[in-house]
Design an enzyme around this catalytic site. Structure first.
Site, PDB file in Angstrom:
ATOM      1  N   ARG A  51       0.672  15.788  13.863  1.00 19.76           N
ATOM      2  CA  ARG A  51       1.826  16.462  14.095  1.00 19.76           C
ATOM      3  C   ARG A  51       1.672  17.972  14.094  1.00 19.76           C
ATOM      4  NH1 ARG A  51       3.282  12.038  10.813  1.00 19.76           N
ATOM      5  NH2 ARG A  51       3.119  13.235   8.991  1.00 19.76           N
TER       6      ARG A  51
ATOM      7  N   HIS B 146      -4.017  13.856   1.290  1.00 19.84           N
ATOM      8  CA  HIS B 146      -4.494  13.094   2.549  1.00 19.84           C
ATOM      9  C   HIS B 146      -3.161  13.073   3.435  1.00 19.84           C
ATOM     10  CE1 HIS B 146      -5.250   9.338   4.905  1.00 19.84           C
ATOM     11  NE2 HIS B 146      -4.054   8.892   4.592  1.00 19.84           N
TER      12      HIS B 146
ATOM     13  N   ASP C 200       0.756  -1.235  -0.061  1.00 18.12           N
ATOM     14  CA  ASP C 200       0.093   0.072  -0.033  1.00 18.12           C
ATOM     15  C   ASP C 200       0.796   1.264   0.058  1.00 18.12           C
ATOM     16  OD1 ASP C 200      -2.493   1.445  -0.192  1.00 18.12           O
ATOM     17  OD2 ASP C 200      -2.687   1.404   2.107  1.00 18.12           O
TER      18      ASP C 200
END
Lengths: 427, 427
Positions: free
Chosen positions: A151, A142, A135
């Site tokens: 963050r 995104h 993946d």
């Protein structure tokens, strides 16, 4: 270039609804169980599944170098191994057989009885035996959304993100076709403020709106695939829901990445749409700044204009479309992903699957996960029945669709639709 | 319990050197190519490979429920699918056939000619078709060493480490048997102090001293494996070198884990040693404090006293043993790893492989990687030829061994030996 098969004026003698994803310009490949409980490889036009194993036995593929049993298999792996030239010959022949001006099969009632099934008569299976599944994480929107939430908004993207099509290995054994329900996973999570984890059902089950591509045997161990050849080794694409348990993920994923948060289930649409079918829908991918390293530099339009949608349907309720995105938002292309994957000599086999990563668009209604749509649960998403959702609830069905429209022709992937069942009880 | 097959006094009519890993108490399973270029499943006693396909055809397994072609395959997957009861019946029967007191095959020269090959006459293959490969990170000493080097010595272990057998998915397509050489991988790395990456051969290629276990079909999608049953689904173990490119890893692995730094090659020893063979070598695993969550709590001795060693052999040089470790240092057991892996319902299949993670012991000479042995290159490791190594150099051969000794019986895994070739040139 397969221009003839994609000609917008082309019509089939099988009638196709104007909203169908499967006009004669598509010709996807899949595997299904027939009404006689026989497993076969097939294609689809309109609402009909077409048994390619039977068509081949009846001689309709004469002249194409195919083994006798190439379509009488429970996966497309061997056919995919035959390579792009063969895929194209077969797709072109199917296009001819079902052309409205071709009477051979059209007027043969006996053959049609053997070859054609309505979609209600068949049960779609996983189209490939997936050896390895990777993946990627290739949507800038995104990655930025996730970085902003978890963050620092000012440094949302990791330093490597603009240089590497970041990817990780997933689990093949739990990739399932549309229609197979999934249990809410159990696992460890760390409650807010706690120092030790607790065990129980995940409370934050999410979908991820992705596509995935299926490869053919592409290289030998140790040899990379040059970027200009990469697309030749991509058989086609599916729509892909990378189910995720956000609370399990948060606790487990440092430092080696997501594991049980992802491997409880990954759902794919059952028809593989070939790159040849997608050819008319090519489009530019986003400008890459900084310029990638030379091995990742590509020429030409390497993306595709594929509309993507997500519905949530509560138990006994009607569907609500919660996201509308597009494959073209992907920052890194499939060719770049495949070339990067093999630059170290990693071997790629027939039937391997590579996911795009969640495909979020630039606007909040185009985000590809509930994590982003509800912004970590702070903005509940309204449903048609008056309820709201922060994440997916038990007995909700999540449906992903993908389709392209141009010159009056719509081709698509159908859907991948999966019901989330309650967690199993751990004794 | 398979006490009879493990009896230290048991002898075979095949003579076995006292230093051999393969006395009649072992009876491992593997796949090899015979002198007649036929692929078959076999076992090994002393310096002889034994063709189980031929033995079966000659009737030596009569009375055991096996299909005719169960050993005439290029992988052990179907045999492993038959389950623990069948593995045990077959291993017990082999132990009988080759017992010094059994004359049936011993005195049948014609049958012996068909069944026995010297190890020089066969070519060992990968023993299983590995569907999914997972690598754990279960040595506390290794995780502490890495955490000390790259983060904060005072908080070397991540908060989740003592609660979760941390693991991640690896790539199956690049798992190779002992003897297959590996090219130094190319890839992106970030030079010290630089802001943008460069492309080229990895400069920091490392081994990781690991073991791995091979599973049978263990569960259906959605159902976990309870810890008290977990060992029943483990067929056996191999010694495993999880090749790693430290500089590629450092640049790519945040936030989704290692990818190209690991998937260029993973080498395993070709003989799978069963848990039944390892039974006499059971030992306690380290005390777990804090106590794990209930689903991970186990009873009894769930570890094994397996000596592990690593040699580096330069081109045209003699070997130097650079590390001596032991499987018993593992903090999390295989049973805990397998149960944790399925607690979310993840499906495990026959032939899946799960790595231990680097097995470092408590002392610097027992560390399981060059990263730790040379402490990030600050303490070069001396070789017998007067050279030193910080990491692995081109044309070095890395050899991992594993063996158990008790009551005068030594059983082992043989070795996994791999030469590192120079990087391929990228056009």
């Amino acid at each position: 270039m397969p221009i003839k098969t994609n000609d917008p004026s082309k019509k089939s003698w099988i009638s196709v609804d104007s909203n169908s994803d499967f006009p004669i310009q598509n010709i996807p490949f899949g595997v299904f169980l027939t009404r006689d409980d026989i497993i076969t490889i097939g294609t689809r036009i309109g609402n009909y599944a077409i048994d390619l194993g039977a068509l081949h036995q009846l001689g309709y593929f004469d002249g194409i170098p195919l083994t006798d049993d190439i379509f009488l298999q429970d996966s497309l792996n061997d056919f995919i191994s035959d390579g792009k030239k063969t895929w194209r010959l077969v797709r072109n022949r199917i296009s001819e057989i079902f052309d409205i001006n071709n009477s051979a099969l059209q007027n043969n009632e006996e053959h049609k009885k053997i070859v054609l099934f309505t979609m209600e008569e068949v049960e779609m299976q996983l189209p490939v035996l997936i050896g390895d599944y990777t993946d990627f994480y290739s949507s800038k929107e995104h990655a930025t959304n996730v970085g902003t939430m978890f963050r620092d908004p000012a440094n949302a993207l990791m330093p490597n993100w603009l240089h590497i099509p970041v990817g990780y290995h997933g689990r093949s054994s739990t990739i399932i076709p549309s229609g197979t329900p999934v249990h809410r996973p159990n696992g460890q999570t760390l409650p807010k403020g706690a120092e030790t984890p607790v065990f129980g059902p995940s409370r934050l089950v999410d979908f991820e709106l992705e596509t995935a591509f299926i490869t053919t045997d592409a290289n030998v161990l140790g040899e990379p695939i040059p970027i200009e050849e990469a697309e030749d080794y991509i058989f086609g694409m599916v729509v892909f829901n990378d189910w995720s348990a956000r609370d399990i993920q948060k606790w487990e994923y440092v430092p080696l990445g997501p594991f049980l948060a992802k491997n409880f289930a990954s759902s794919i649409s059952p028809w593989i749409v070939t790159l040849d079918a997608l050819e008319p829908y090519r489009t530019e991918s986003p400008v890459q700044e900084p310029t990638p390293l030379p091995y990742l530099q590509q020429k030409g339009s390497k993306s595709f204009d594929i509309n993507l949608e997500v519905d949530i349907t509560p138990e006994n309720g009607e569907p609500t479309t919660v996201s509308k995105s597009n494959f073209k938002y992907m920052y890194w292309t499939m060719a770049q992903q495949l070339t990067h994957h093999t630059i170290n000599g990693c071997k790629v086999n027939s039937g391997d699957m590579m996911g795009s990563g969640t495909i979020s668009g630039p606007t909040p209604d185009s985000y590809g996960s509930m994590l982003e749509l509800s912004w970590q649960g702070t903005k509940p998403v309204p449903l048609a029945n008056g309820e709201t959702r922060k994440f997916i609830e038990d007995n909700d069905t999540v449906t992903l669709r993908g389709f392209c429209i141009k010159d009056g022709v719509r081709i698509g992937f159908g859907e991948v639709s999966t019901k989330l069942l309650p967690a199993v009880t751990i004794k």
